[in-house]
Design a protein around this motif. Structure first.
Motif, mmCIF file in Angstrom:
data_model
loop_
_atom_site.group_PDB
_atom_site.id
_atom_site.type_symbol
_atom_site.label_atom_id
_atom_site.label_comp_id
_atom_site.label_asym_id
_atom_site.label_seq_id
_atom_site.Cartn_x
_atom_site.Cartn_y
_atom_site.Cartn_z
ATOM 1 N N SER A 57 -6.441 -36.292 8.108
ATOM 2 C CA SER A 57 -5.202 -35.717 8.646
ATOM 3 C C SER A 57 -4.574 -36.643 9.689
ATOM 4 N N VAL A 58 -5.400 -37.177 10.576
ATOM 5 C CA VAL A 58 -4.901 -38.089 11.607
ATOM 6 C C VAL A 58 -4.376 -39.372 10.961
ATOM 7 N N LEU A 59 -5.129 -39.902 10.005
ATOM 8 C CA LEU A 59 -4.686 -41.118 9.310
ATOM 9 C C LEU A 59 -3.415 -40.872 8.500
ATOM 10 N N SER A 60 -3.222 -39.654 8.026
ATOM 11 C CA SER A 60 -1.976 -39.320 7.332
ATOM 12 C C SER A 60 -0.786 -39.410 8.278
ATOM 13 N N VAL A 78 11.477 -40.514 14.075
ATOM 14 C CA VAL A 78 10.069 -40.722 13.732
ATOM 15 C C VAL A 78 9.198 -39.771 14.546
ATOM 16 N N VAL A 79 9.469 -39.688 15.833
ATOM 17 C CA VAL A 79 8.698 -38.797 16.715
ATOM 18 C C VAL A 79 8.859 -37.344 16.263
ATOM 19 N N LEU A 80 10.085 -36.952 15.937
ATOM 20 C CA LEU A 80 10.331 -35.587 15.469
ATOM 21 C C LEU A 80 9.587 -35.309 14.159
ATOM 22 N N ALA A 81 9.654 -36.247 13.227
ATOM 23 C CA ALA A 81 8.970 -36.069 11.945
ATOM 24 C C ALA A 81 7.459 -35.968 12.134
ATOM 25 N N LEU A 82 6.905 -36.811 12.991
ATOM 26 C CA LEU A 82 5.459 -36.768 13.239
ATOM 27 C C LEU A 82 5.052 -35.491 13.955
ATOM 28 N N ALA A 83 5.911 -35.001 14.846
ATOM 29 C CA ALA A 83 5.616 -33.733 15.529
ATOM 30 C C ALA A 83 5.581 -32.585 14.519
ATOM 31 N N LEU A 84 6.531 -32.574 13.599
ATOM 32 C CA LEU A 84 6.544 -31.527 12.574
ATOM 33 C C LEU A 84 5.351 -31.655 11.626
ATOM 34 N N LEU A 85 5.019 -32.884 11.252
ATOM 35 C CA LEU A 85 3.882 -33.090 10.365
ATOM 36 C C LEU A 85 2.566 -32.715 11.034
ATOM 37 N N SER A 86 2.472 -32.924 12.324
ATOM 38 C CA SER A 86 1.224 -32.612 13.027
ATOM 39 C C SER A 86 0.933 -31.116 13.072
ATOM 40 N N VAL A 87 1.940 -30.277 12.886
ATOM 41 C CA VAL A 87 1.706 -28.834 12.849
ATOM 42 C C VAL A 87 1.808 -28.289 11.422
ATOM 43 N N TYR A 88 1.717 -29.187 10.456
ATOM 44 C CA TYR A 88 1.700 -28.774 9.050
ATOM 45 C C TYR A 88 0.511 -27.832 8.844
ATOM 46 N N PRO A 89 0.746 -26.625 8.346
ATOM 47 C CA PRO A 89 -0.333 -25.623 8.265
ATOM 48 C C PRO A 89 -1.586 -26.078 7.527
ATOM 49 N N ALA A 90 -1.438 -26.872 6.497
ATOM 50 C CA ALA A 90 -2.630 -27.315 5.764
ATOM 51 C C ALA A 90 -3.528 -28.183 6.630
ATOM 52 N N PHE A 91 -2.941 -28.968 7.531
ATOM 53 C CA PHE A 91 -3.749 -29.791 8.421
ATOM 54 C C PHE A 91 -4.461 -28.946 9.471
ATOM 55 N N GLU A 101 -6.035 -30.806 -0.452
ATOM 56 C CA GLU A 101 -4.833 -31.060 0.350
ATOM 57 C C GLU A 101 -4.921 -32.323 1.200
ATOM 58 N N HIS A 102 -5.951 -32.446 2.007
ATOM 59 C CA HIS A 102 -6.067 -33.573 2.934
ATOM 60 C C HIS A 102 -6.174 -34.895 2.195
ATOM 61 N N LEU A 103 -7.040 -34.938 1.201
ATOM 62 C CA LEU A 103 -7.236 -36.164 0.442
ATOM 63 C C LEU A 103 -5.972 -36.543 -0.318
ATOM 64 N N PHE A 104 -5.344 -35.580 -0.965
ATOM 65 C CA PHE A 104 -4.149 -35.868 -1.762
ATOM 66 C C PHE A 104 -3.009 -36.390 -0.887
ATOM 67 N N ILE A 105 -2.762 -35.745 0.228
ATOM 68 C CA ILE A 105 -1.680 -36.194 1.110
ATOM 69 C C ILE A 105 -1.960 -37.603 1.624
ATOM 70 N N PHE A 106 -3.196 -37.860 2.033
ATOM 71 C CA PHE A 106 -3.551 -39.182 2.538
ATOM 72 C C PHE A 106 -3.349 -40.257 1.467
ATOM 73 N N VAL A 107 -3.843 -40.010 0.266
ATOM 74 C CA VAL A 107 -3.738 -41.007 -0.800
ATOM 75 C C VAL A 107 -2.278 -41.198 -1.220
ATOM 76 N N MET A 108 -1.515 -40.113 -1.304
ATOM 77 C CA MET A 108 -0.096 -40.250 -1.676
ATOM 78 C C MET A 108 0.690 -40.999 -0.600
ATOM 79 N N LEU A 109 0.419 -40.728 0.664
ATOM 80 C CA LEU A 109 1.104 -41.469 1.728
ATOM 81 C C LEU A 109 0.694 -42.940 1.699
#
Length: 182
Positions: A57-60, A78-91, A101-109
């Protein structure tokens, strides 16, 4: 997985039986291979899976920042996008579950970051890396397949250099996906 043939944790198993859950016959191999790697490296403990999923999740977040930087997005966005991503419910809520979820998002990113880099530079190794990452994403969730097809088209249309070099770049990507799927 080994004892019961199902990918569930112990709380869902009572007296050797699954309570209300049914197995699937067509499970993609990417996530079970990921779990097997964790169990092989650090032992068969679910806590290790939780730690790795938190790290992913952190590496994503790091990969998302890299992608936004590659796209030359303004720092405030960028800061706004990362703030929103950091509270993504799956994380936040799915770290204690065996979900892809975690593996797929990391690999896709990772695929997107390598893909953007290879589009800009034309380097074969980043093209091949993007192909391997999207192939593994397909092994985790088959929904990633259209991204591989779309990437090949992008290499042909928007790739680096003249049309001959773009065709080679698309072919390198196709070979990487084929190798990754094999």
């Amino acid at each position: 997985i080994l004892a019961y043939g199902y990918m569930v944790r112990e709380p869902y198993i009572t007296n050797g039986e699954l309570s209300g859950l049914k197995g699937v016959t067509g499970l993609s191999p990417g996530y079970p291979v990921f779990l097997a790697a964790i169990y092989t490296l650090w032992g068969e403990s679910f806590e290790h899976v939780i730690v790795v999923q938190v790290v992913l999740s952190v590496l994503s977040l790091v990969l998302a920042a890299l992608i936004l930087t590659q796209l030359k997005v303004r720092r405030m966005l960028v800061v706004l996008a990362l703030a929103l991503l950091s509270v993504y419910p799956a994380f936040l809520y799915n770290t204690d579950r065996l979900l892809t979820e975690h593996l797929f998002i990391f690999v896709m990113l990772g695929f997107v970051a390598a893909f953007i880099s290879s589009l800009g530079t034309g380097r074969a190794w980043t093209t091949f890396l993007a192909a391997i990452l999207v192939a593994y994403a397909i092994h985790v969730r088959a929904q990633a397949l259209p991204f591989a097809l779309l990437a090949m088209m992008f290499y042909l249309v928007y790739g680096h250099g003249p049309i001959k070099k773009r065709c080679i770049q698309s072919a390198v990507f196709a070979m990487g996906v084929t190798a990754g799927m094999a």
